[in-house]
Write a protein that holds these residues in place. Structure first.
Motif, mmCIF file in Angstrom:
data_model
loop_
_atom_site.group_PDB
_atom_site.id
_atom_site.type_symbol
_atom_site.label_atom_id
_atom_site.label_comp_id
_atom_site.label_asym_id
_atom_site.label_seq_id
_atom_site.Cartn_x
_atom_site.Cartn_y
_atom_site.Cartn_z
ATOM 1 N N THR A 260 0.848 -1.497 0.138
ATOM 2 C CA THR A 260 0.345 0.040 -0.182
ATOM 3 C C THR A 260 0.721 0.626 -0.131
ATOM 4 O O THR A 260 2.208 1.576 0.505
ATOM 5 N N ILE A 261 0.663 2.453 0.156
ATOM 6 C CA ILE A 261 1.344 3.746 -0.647
ATOM 7 C C ILE A 261 0.709 4.968 0.829
ATOM 8 O O ILE A 261 0.002 4.988 0.740
ATOM 9 N N ASP A 262 1.023 4.719 1.753
ATOM 10 C CA ASP A 262 0.613 5.659 2.947
ATOM 11 C C ASP A 262 -0.843 5.568 3.126
ATOM 12 O O ASP A 262 -2.042 5.780 3.277
ATOM 13 N N ASN A 263 -0.929 3.822 3.573
ATOM 14 C CA ASN A 263 -1.588 2.967 3.312
ATOM 15 C C ASN A 263 -2.628 2.879 2.945
ATOM 16 O O ASN A 263 -4.051 2.489 3.368
ATOM 17 N N GLU A 264 -3.275 3.424 1.304
ATOM 18 C CA GLU A 264 -4.152 3.721 0.746
ATOM 19 C C GLU A 264 -3.395 2.606 -0.335
ATOM 20 O O GLU A 264 -2.213 2.372 -0.839
ATOM 21 N N LYS A 265 -4.508 1.862 -1.046
ATOM 22 C CA LYS A 265 -4.314 0.826 -1.826
ATOM 23 C C LYS A 265 -3.997 2.121 -3.899
ATOM 24 O O LYS A 265 -4.384 3.112 -3.369
ATOM 25 N N MET A 266 -2.444 0.987 -4.244
ATOM 26 C CA MET A 266 -1.515 2.270 -5.376
ATOM 27 C C MET A 266 -2.786 2.424 -6.397
ATOM 28 O O MET A 266 -3.347 1.399 -6.879
ATOM 29 N N SER A 267 -2.629 3.884 -7.077
ATOM 30 C CA SER A 267 -3.149 3.992 -7.705
ATOM 31 C C SER A 267 -3.518 5.192 -8.775
ATOM 32 O O SER A 267 -3.255 6.261 -7.259
ATOM 33 N N LYS A 268 -3.543 4.424 -10.128
ATOM 34 C CA LYS A 268 -3.367 6.716 -10.894
ATOM 35 C C LYS A 268 -3.327 7.365 -10.592
ATOM 36 O O LYS A 268 -3.658 8.590 -10.607
ATOM 37 N N SER A 269 -5.211 7.638 -10.119
ATOM 38 C CA SER A 269 -6.174 8.009 -9.918
ATOM 39 C C SER A 269 -5.733 8.886 -8.844
ATOM 40 O O SER A 269 -6.901 9.795 -8.706
ATOM 41 N N LYS A 270 -5.305 8.233 -7.986
ATOM 42 C CA LYS A 270 -4.781 8.536 -6.633
ATOM 43 C C LYS A 270 -4.163 10.185 -6.517
ATOM 44 O O LYS A 270 -3.669 10.095 -5.334
ATOM 45 N N GLY A 271 -3.069 9.867 -7.466
ATOM 46 C CA GLY A 271 -1.786 9.942 -7.411
ATOM 47 C C GLY A 271 -0.522 9.083 -7.125
ATOM 48 O O GLY A 271 -0.064 9.681 -6.310
ATOM 49 N N ASN A 272 -0.997 8.493 -6.207
ATOM 50 C CA ASN A 272 -0.033 7.590 -5.370
ATOM 51 C C ASN A 272 0.591 6.352 -6.127
ATOM 52 O O ASN A 272 1.198 5.819 -5.611
ATOM 53 N N PHE A 273 0.694 6.357 -7.561
ATOM 54 C CA PHE A 273 1.654 5.733 -8.246
ATOM 55 C C PHE A 273 2.512 5.407 -8.432
ATOM 56 O O PHE A 273 3.396 6.734 -8.946
ATOM 57 N N PHE A 274 3.623 5.153 -8.031
ATOM 58 C CA PHE A 274 5.113 5.685 -8.431
ATOM 59 C C PHE A 274 5.792 4.582 -8.930
ATOM 60 O O PHE A 274 5.948 2.584 -8.833
ATOM 61 N N THR A 275 6.314 4.042 -9.842
ATOM 62 C CA THR A 275 7.791 3.893 -10.878
ATOM 63 C C THR A 275 8.609 3.307 -9.400
ATOM 64 O O THR A 275 8.831 4.099 -9.049
ATOM 65 N N VAL A 276 9.412 2.043 -10.298
ATOM 66 C CA VAL A 276 10.903 1.346 -9.120
ATOM 67 C C VAL A 276 11.216 3.167 -10.235
ATOM 68 O O VAL A 276 12.567 3.592 -9.025
ATOM 69 N N ARG A 277 11.324 3.825 -11.202
ATOM 70 C CA ARG A 277 12.286 4.648 -12.113
ATOM 71 C C ARG A 277 12.101 5.700 -10.738
ATOM 72 O O ARG A 277 13.233 6.905 -11.189
ATOM 73 N N ASP A 278 10.786 6.159 -10.820
ATOM 74 C CA ASP A 278 9.897 7.134 -10.115
ATOM 75 C C ASP A 278 11.030 7.300 -8.281
ATOM 76 O O ASP A 278 11.788 7.965 -8.097
ATOM 77 N N ILE A 279 11.028 6.421 -8.280
ATOM 78 C CA ILE A 279 11.721 6.270 -6.358
ATOM 79 C C ILE A 279 13.111 6.401 -6.528
ATOM 80 O O ILE A 279 13.722 6.338 -5.631
ATOM 81 N N LEU A 280 14.318 5.483 -7.491
ATOM 82 C CA LEU A 280 15.435 5.735 -8.281
ATOM 83 C C LEU A 280 15.684 7.093 -8.187
ATOM 84 O O LEU A 280 16.882 7.796 -7.711
#
Length: 466
Positions: A260-280
């Protein structure tokens, strides 16, 4: 070793089919974009399983596929005005870049769907011949009810599944529970292959059945992937493969938990979708790997900046332990003392503890704790310095265990200093000798801004990374 088997819903002793070669299949990415943090978890977890088995002296044949034919790839190709092949080729290359950053080893074989089309067509035809599948206007469907054990992996029964099943517009299947093995071409620009049922392409589920069977045999040791694949993907794989061969498909099924992302399901619509490339962009790959291994693989984990900072600090402790030992190797005394000989023998208990944790259903969280206990005792044993030989032996043990976890593999982040930092360290030492303490303090502050702390010891300056 004990493994939790999704098929039996309990921990079981892991008994390989062939002690000389353990066969593992892990579902790989659909290559239409960079893979995200949720995808990264099974890649890292099952890479660690492989590393551990190899550490224990086993030969592992590890197969992870690339799905390079899919609606998402076709749609992406249309958006960018290129071919589906160009999209998949681009993102296969990008996969390897990000996987390397996570210290994920290349599979023994990385088969692609497009390279196994003849085998897929033959497999589908065999299911038709055996009465498990049927053709309908160019599509081919699997008759789910024909497979008596359908639902055994996910624990679902036909009646429950039937109540929620629907036939979508355009589908020609006889039963809502049936699923596609082959899809007829819908438009002229859609990538397709000739088959006995006309131009088309395979359904998603059939691909892994065919590639696993081709490269690993009819029955394999372990089939693994994310928890989200248990149903319908892996359930359908079992139905297809066991109908085809008449044998068990995989003896052990392993599934990692959700992220989960900040305790929410990852979703592009919620803006909490992270690729590994983003995190790197903000954290190096080893920090991400540490984070992914810091919880038990079957448990859900929450991704947040706070937890990534904790992972960064935890990895820094490991890296600083390595730096400390490298410092002792270059400055320590000659010859191990009796005290050091006894101390190193005592440290062996942490190898035993590490192995015990990993043998217990790949408990990487507790294995990491064992490494930190080892580091604590090494630091205690070397707080007043020590011999080069003792430091070398301690570093060897630390390296042995962290290698299994895929950590401390990145030389750039594990202690190798670039020329600029090395020159600053040397200049500070010269300034201190010349009693130019103002310059020495200035350099110390410059290094601190780069995340480097200097500790003056009787054996010389010790470099600590934050």
């Amino acid at each position: 070793m004990k493994i939790y088997n999704t098929l039996t819903r309990k921990k079981e002793d892991f008994v390989p089919i062939d002690e000389n070669e353990i066969r593992i299949y892990v579902c790989g990415p659909t290559v239409y974009n960079f893979f995200h943090i949720g995808n990264a978890r099974p890649f890292v977890v099952f890479d660690t399983l492989r590393k551990y088995l190899e550490y224990r002296g086993k030969n592992v044949k590890f197969v992870q596929n690339f799905t390079d034919v899919d609606d998402k790839i076709i749609n992406k190709a249309r958006e960018e005005g290129v071919s589906a092949g160009e999209i998949s080729e681009k993102y296969i290359e990008e996969y390897f870049r990000d996987a390397q950053a996570l210290n994920v080893k290349k599979a023994t074989v990385h088969p692609r769907v497009t390279e196994n089309m003849n085998e897929i067509i033959a497999f589908v035809q065999d299911l038709i011949d055996k009465g498990y599948a049927y053709e309908a206007e160019g599509d081919v469907y699997y008759s789910t009810r024909k497979f008596a054990e359908y639902g055994k992996l996910s624990g679902q029964n036909i009646e429950d599944l039937e109540s929620g099943a629907r036939i979508e517009v355009g589908e020609k299947k006889q039963d809502p529970l049936d699923f596609a093995l082959w899809k007829a071409r819908k438009t002229d620009d859609e990538i397709a292959w000739e088959s006995p049922w006309g131009m088309g392409r395979p359904g998603w589920h059939i691909e892994c059945s065919v590639m696993s069977t081709k490269y690993l045999g009819e029955t394999i040791d372990i089939h693994a992937g994310g928890q989200d694949l248990t149903f319908p993907h892996h359930e359908n794989e079992i139905a297809q493969t066991e109908a085809h061969s008449g044998k068990p498909f995989a003896n052990y099924w392993m599934h990692n938990g959700y992220i989960t992302i900040d305790n929410e399901k990852m979703s592009k619509s919620k803006g909490n979708f992270f690729t590994v490339r983003d995190i790197l962009q903000n954290y190096d790959g080893e920090v991400m790997r540490f984070f992914l291994l810091s919880g038990h693989y079957r448990s859900p984990i929450n991704f947040s900046r706070e937890l990534m900072e904790q992972a960064k600090n935890g990895l820094a402790r490991m890296r600083n332990a390595k730096l400390h030992l490298e410092h002792l190797i270059s400055t320590g005394s000659e010859g191990m003392t009796e005290r050091e000989t006894a101390a190193f023998a005592e440290l062996g208990k942490y190898r035993d503890k590490f192995i015990e944790c990993m043998e217990d259903d790949l408990n990487t969280a507790d294995a990491i704790s064992a490494v930190f206990e080892l580091i604590r005792d090494i630091n205690t044993d070397t707080k007043d310095g020590g011999s080069k030989e003792f430091a070398e032996k301690c570093l060897g043990l630390l390296d042995e265990l962290t290698a299994v976890l895929g950590l401390l593999r990145n030389d750039d982040s594990a202690g190798e200093l670039d020329d600029e930092i090395r020159k600053l360290v040397d200049e500070r030492q010269e300034a201190r000798k010349a009693k130019n303490f103002a310059r020495a303090d200035e350099i110390r502050d410059l290094l601190a801004a780069k995340g480097i702390t200097l500790k003056d010891t009787p054996q010389g300056v010790q470099i600590i990374r934050e």
